[in-house]
Design a protein around this motif. Structure first.
Motif, PDB file in Angstrom:
ATOM      1  N   ALA A 126       0.839  -1.215   0.000  1.00 32.30           N
ATOM      2  CA  ALA A 126       0.000   0.000   0.000  1.00 32.30           C
ATOM      3  C   ALA A 126       0.866   1.255   0.000  1.00 32.30           C
ATOM      4  N   LEU A 127       1.909   1.274   0.806  1.00 32.16           N
ATOM      5  CA  LEU A 127       2.808   2.432   0.829  1.00 32.16           C
ATOM      6  C   LEU A 127       3.488   2.627  -0.523  1.00 32.16           C
ATOM      7  N   GLN A 129       2.245   1.685  -3.458  1.00 28.83           N
ATOM      8  CA  GLN A 129       1.209   2.140  -4.391  1.00 28.83           C
ATOM      9  C   GLN A 129       0.874   3.621  -4.174  1.00 28.83           C
ATOM     10  N   GLN A 130       1.036   4.104  -2.956  1.00 28.13           N
ATOM     11  CA  GLN A 130       0.798   5.524  -2.643  1.00 28.13           C
ATOM     12  C   GLN A 130       1.995   6.396  -3.007  1.00 28.13           C
ATOM     13  N   ARG A 132       4.837   6.319  -1.415  1.00 20.12           N
ATOM     14  CA  ARG A 132       5.530   6.681  -0.183  1.00 20.12           C
ATOM     15  C   ARG A 132       6.680   5.742   0.164  1.00 20.12           C
TER      16      ARG A 132
END
Length: 167
Positions: A126-127, A129-130, A132
């Motif tokens: 998720a990080l 994909q963001q 970050r």
């Protein structure tokens, strides 16, 4: 990788230390606020000055006694020195016990980042994909399986950060 994770964790200062200038440049591009060359005889002093007494957390990832000693020496009072590098089994590090106690320091080992895959991998994805956690910036090459020995040589020489095996 720790630079990006430190940014995600909200670290105010991120200090990168390496022997190679191109790796220090990469660290700065990933969020390091300071970069020091470990071959500089004043490296420890410069890090301690830049951080007003030493870092809160130092991560040694090279599997080198010299790197571990440097990581310990740049850690400030109450700080934690973490090693995830595999040094040869016979290698030992001299640590003045009085400093460990009087400065209330911690030394910790970490195997595979102390990862709990079912918990951590979805968060890392998720990080990424963001935007970050830019792990793609750490890939310095793609190799075929029959090139693996040359790839290990590049890692050993410090000429690669991470390499991906493609079929």
């Amino acid at each position: 990788m720790f630079h990006s994770r430190a940014v995600v964790a909200g670290a105010r200062q991120i200090v990168a230390v390496d022997l190679l200038e191109d790796k220090l440049t990469l660290a700065k591009s990933l969020g390091a606020t300071h970069a020091f060359n470990a071959s500089d005889p004043d490296c420890i002093q410069k890090v301690r000055e830049a951080t007003q007494g030493g870092v809160e957390f130092a991560f040694e990832l090279a599997g080198s006694v010299r790197a571990m000693e440097l990581a310990y020496k740049i850690t400030g009072r109450g700080g934690t020195t973490v090693t995830a590098g595999f040094a040869p089994a016979a290698d030992t590090i001299p640590i003045p016990q009085v400093n460990l106690v009087a400065e209330e320091r911690t030394i910790k080992g970490s195997y595979i980042g102390t990862c709990v895959p079912v918990r951590d991998l979805p968060r890392y994805v998720a990080l990424y994909q963001q935007g970050r956690l830019p792990v793609d910036k750490l890939v310095s090459g793609r190799i075929k399986l029959d090139e693996i020995n040359a790839a290990f040589d590049l890692l050993s020489e410090g000429k690669a950060v991470r390499q991906v095996i493609v079929f």
